[in-house]
Design an enzyme around this catalytic site. Structure first.
Site, PDB file in Angstrom:
ATOM      1  NE  ARG A  40      -3.922   1.978   2.458  1.00 18.30           N
ATOM      2  CZ  ARG A  40      -4.137   2.831   3.334  1.00 18.30           C
ATOM      3  NH1 ARG A  40      -3.303   2.734   4.441  1.00 18.30           N
ATOM      4  NH2 ARG A  40      -4.928   3.600   3.361  1.00 18.30           N
ATOM      5  CG  HIS A  56      -1.604   5.391  -0.182  1.00 17.35           C
ATOM      6  ND1 HIS A  56      -2.043   5.874   0.732  1.00 17.35           N
ATOM      7  CD2 HIS A  56      -2.245   4.455  -0.768  1.00 17.35           C
ATOM      8  CE1 HIS A  56      -3.221   5.421   0.870  1.00 17.35           C
ATOM      9  NE2 HIS A  56      -3.324   4.439  -0.039  1.00 17.35           N
ATOM     10  CG  ASN A  79      -0.872   9.037   3.232  1.00 19.01           C
ATOM     11  OD1 ASN A  79      -1.260   8.136   2.250  1.00 19.01           O
ATOM     12  ND2 ASN A  79      -0.082   9.952   2.437  1.00 19.01           N
ATOM     13  CG  HIS A  96      -8.187  -3.666  -1.132  1.00 15.53           C
ATOM     14  ND1 HIS A  96      -9.143  -2.859  -1.396  1.00 15.53           N
ATOM     15  CD2 HIS A  96      -7.215  -3.055  -0.869  1.00 15.53           C
ATOM     16  CE1 HIS A  96      -8.662  -1.615  -1.524  1.00 15.53           C
ATOM     17  NE2 HIS A  96      -7.364  -1.684  -1.291  1.00 15.53           N
TER      18      HIS A  96
HETATM   19  C1  HEM Z   1      -9.026   1.208  -5.917  1.00 14.58           C
HETATM   20  C2  HEM Z   1      -9.153   2.190  -5.065  1.00 14.58           C
HETATM   21  C3  HEM Z   1      -8.637   2.010  -3.775  1.00 14.58           C
HETATM   22  C4  HEM Z   1      -9.139   2.286  -2.663  1.00 14.58           C
HETATM   23  C5  HEM Z   1     -10.485   3.131  -2.358  1.00 14.58           C
HETATM   24  C6  HEM Z   1      -8.489   1.846  -1.427  1.00 14.58           C
HETATM   25  C7  HEM Z   1      -8.923   1.915  -0.135  1.00 14.58           C
HETATM   26  C8  HEM Z   1      -8.035   1.515   1.010  1.00 14.58           C
HETATM   27  C9  HEM Z   1      -8.628   1.592   2.478  1.00 14.58           C
HETATM   28  C10 HEM Z   1      -9.483   2.554   2.696  1.00 14.58           C
HETATM   29  C11 HEM Z   1      -7.647   0.800   3.120  1.00 14.58           C
HETATM   30  C12 HEM Z   1      -7.633   0.781   4.841  1.00 14.58           C
HETATM   31  C13 HEM Z   1      -7.036   1.998   5.374  1.00 14.58           C
HETATM   32  C14 HEM Z   1      -7.185   2.373   6.664  1.00 14.58           C
HETATM   33  O1  HEM Z   1      -7.309   1.223   7.630  1.00 14.58           O
HETATM   34  O2  HEM Z   1      -7.286   3.286   7.020  1.00 14.58           O
HETATM   35  C15 HEM Z   1      -6.845   0.187   2.371  1.00 14.58           C
HETATM   36  C16 HEM Z   1      -5.691  -0.793   2.524  1.00 14.58           C
HETATM   37  C17 HEM Z   1      -5.023  -1.353   1.700  1.00 14.58           C
HETATM   38  N1  HEM Z   1      -4.842  -1.143   0.400  1.00 14.58           N
HETATM   39 FE1  HEM Z   1      -6.078  -0.036  -0.683  1.00 14.58          FE
HETATM   40  N2  HEM Z   1      -7.652   1.090  -1.863  1.00 14.58           N
HETATM   41  C18 HEM Z   1      -7.524   1.072  -3.207  1.00 14.58           C
HETATM   42  C19 HEM Z   1      -6.449   0.454  -4.078  1.00 14.58           C
HETATM   43  C20 HEM Z   1      -5.447  -0.108  -3.627  1.00 14.58           C
HETATM   44  C21 HEM Z   1      -4.344  -0.490  -4.559  1.00 14.58           C
HETATM   45  C22 HEM Z   1      -4.113   0.032  -5.940  1.00 14.58           C
HETATM   46  C23 HEM Z   1      -3.462  -1.192  -3.571  1.00 14.58           C
HETATM   47  C24 HEM Z   1      -2.136  -1.923  -4.090  1.00 14.58           C
HETATM   48  C25 HEM Z   1      -1.877  -2.128  -5.443  1.00 14.58           C
HETATM   49  C26 HEM Z   1      -4.024  -1.394  -2.302  1.00 14.58           C
HETATM   50  C27 HEM Z   1      -3.449  -1.905  -1.418  1.00 14.58           C
HETATM   51  C28 HEM Z   1      -3.803  -1.972   0.000  1.00 14.58           C
HETATM   52  C29 HEM Z   1      -3.559  -2.705   0.968  1.00 14.58           C
HETATM   53  C30 HEM Z   1      -2.550  -3.952   0.817  1.00 14.58           C
HETATM   54  C31 HEM Z   1      -4.277  -2.307   2.041  1.00 14.58           C
HETATM   55  C32 HEM Z   1      -4.055  -2.906   3.756  1.00 14.58           C
HETATM   56  C33 HEM Z   1      -2.619  -2.281   4.316  1.00 14.58           C
HETATM   57  C34 HEM Z   1      -2.610  -2.790   5.690  1.00 14.58           C
HETATM   58  O3  HEM Z   1      -2.843  -3.805   6.042  1.00 14.58           O
HETATM   59  O4  HEM Z   1      -1.465  -1.990   6.136  1.00 14.58           O
HETATM   60  N3  HEM Z   1      -5.290  -0.595  -2.375  1.00 14.58           N
HETATM   61  N4  HEM Z   1      -7.028   0.505   0.923  1.00 14.58           N
END
Ligand code: HEM
Length: 321
Positions: free
Chosen positions: A65, A69, A97, A196
């Site tokens: 992530r 970002h 972030n 995800h």
């Molecule tokens: C399509 C649009 C996307 C949205 C709306 C989105 C939104 C989010 C949100 C809201 C979270 C949780 C954050 C929190 O707890 O505050 C999250 C976690 C995460 N996102 Fe996304 N995301 C998107 C695309 C992506 C992309 C493109 C990737 C990587 C290629 C990604 C990888 C991740 C990962 C791996 C997590 C978990 C991180 C952790 O456990 O620390 N996301 N995302």
């Protein structure tokens, strides 16, 4: 035809210009960029990420992530890694972030090892790109060749971090537009969303989804409501993939098919719209998902800072030299 002397002169000019060109954003990346400059780079990154993921599997998700970002805000230039100071506001505390992006300490520790092996040579941006690739692979996902030669920005933009990253309430149209703004196709967007399949999210990011959405599996919503109350508990975590949150697999798409996407934005990919057919395909064929995900990661990794962004090889990822 150029004479031998003219060719030699051209070559000299090219060699003299190379370091300057390398400072220009958008310069062609190469998988062999550090082959001679820092031959141990890839093994240092791989073993450090392996150790971090063995200690805490979620760290692989967090690093992945972090890369997303970084890249979506003025290109993959390690701008996200810069700490705020009295006179500088960076991206770490931007809305998407703050209190949720993790993995900074792992990147800093890798940078320390890389500096010891080959000082002032490898950008923080390239370290993040390699660490993201290794994170995915170590959790069971595909691997790919990372293009290298990125440079680190001297600046960062909190406002761009606030506006360029999609939020969990986004509609399909918004997702397609925001990825399109970065030159990424709807197919890239859907494949990348498969990220995800690993990681955790805070209650505050999916509360609306489990209390107010129409297109949600009722049993799943009730399960998530147990630890994410209507008021309070904002920071309580839940796995984004309800079945295998520490394994990079196709379960995310399986979940979408049974209306168990954790974010509204996730479920938008399977809600009677243009991406349904792709979701069904990724669900059936892991190999297609893996190939598309790897290709889309390379494309996302090609996002470069604008040509007028000043860059350097940062010595400490947290601050400019
Ligand atoms: C399509 C649009 C996307 C949205 C709306 C989105 C939104 C989010 C949100 C809201 C979270 C949780 C954050 C929190 O707890 O505050 C999250 C976690 C995460 N996102 Fe996304 N995301 C998107 C695309 C992506 C992309 C493109 C990737 C990587 C290629 C990604 C990888 C991740 C990962 C791996 C997590 C978990 C991180 C952790 O456990 O620390 N996301 N995302």
């Amino acid at each position: 035809m150029a004479t031998a002397a003219a060719r030699c002169q051209l070559l000299l000019v090219a060699v003299a210009l190379a370091p300057l060109l390398a400072g220009v954003a958008g310069v062609q990346l190469s998988s062999r960029f550090y082959d001679r400059r820092c031959p141990k780079l890839q093994s240092i990154v791989r073993s450090a990420v392996a150790q971090a993921v063995a200690t805490e599997p979620r760290m692989g998700a967090s690093i992945l992530r972090l890369f997303f970002h970084d890249c979506f805000v003025n290109g993959c230039d390690a701008s996200i890694l810069l700490d705020d100071t009295a006179s500088f506001t960076g991206e770490k505390n931007a809305g998407p972030n703050a209190n949720s992006v993790r993995g900074y300490a792992v990147i800093d520790a890798i940078k320390t090892q890389v500096e010891a092996a080959c000082s002032a040579t490898v950008s923080c941006a390239d370290i993040v790109a390699l660490a993201a690739r290794d994170s995915v692979n170590l959790l069971g996902g595909p691997t790919w060749t990372v293009q290298l030669g990125r440079r680190d920005a001297l600046n960062a933009s909190q406002s761009a971090a606030n506006s360029n990253l999609p939020g969990p309430g986004s509609s399909l149209d918004t997702l397609i537009t925001m990825f399109g703004n970065k030159g990424l196709s709807p197919r890239d967007m859907t494949a990348l969303s498969g990220a995800h399949t690993i990681g955790q999210a805070r209650c505050t990011t999916f509360r609306d989804r489990i209390y107010s959405d129409a297109n949600v599996n009722a049993t799943f919503a009730a399960l998530r409501q147990q630890t994410c109350p209507q008021t309070g508990g904002d920071a309580t975590l839940a796995p984004i993939d309800v079945t295998t949150p520490d394994t990079f697999d196709t379960a995310y798409f399986e979940n979408l098919a049974s209306r168990q996407g954790l974010f509204h934005s996730d479920q938008e990919l399977y809600n009677g719209g243009s991406q349904d057919v792709l979701v069904r395909m990724y669900r059936r064929r892991a190999s297609t998902f893996f190939v598309d995900f790897a290709k889309a990661m390379v494309r996302m990794g090609n996002l470069a800072p604008s040509a007028d962004t000043p860059t350097e090889i940062r010595l400490d990822c947290k601050k400019i030299n």
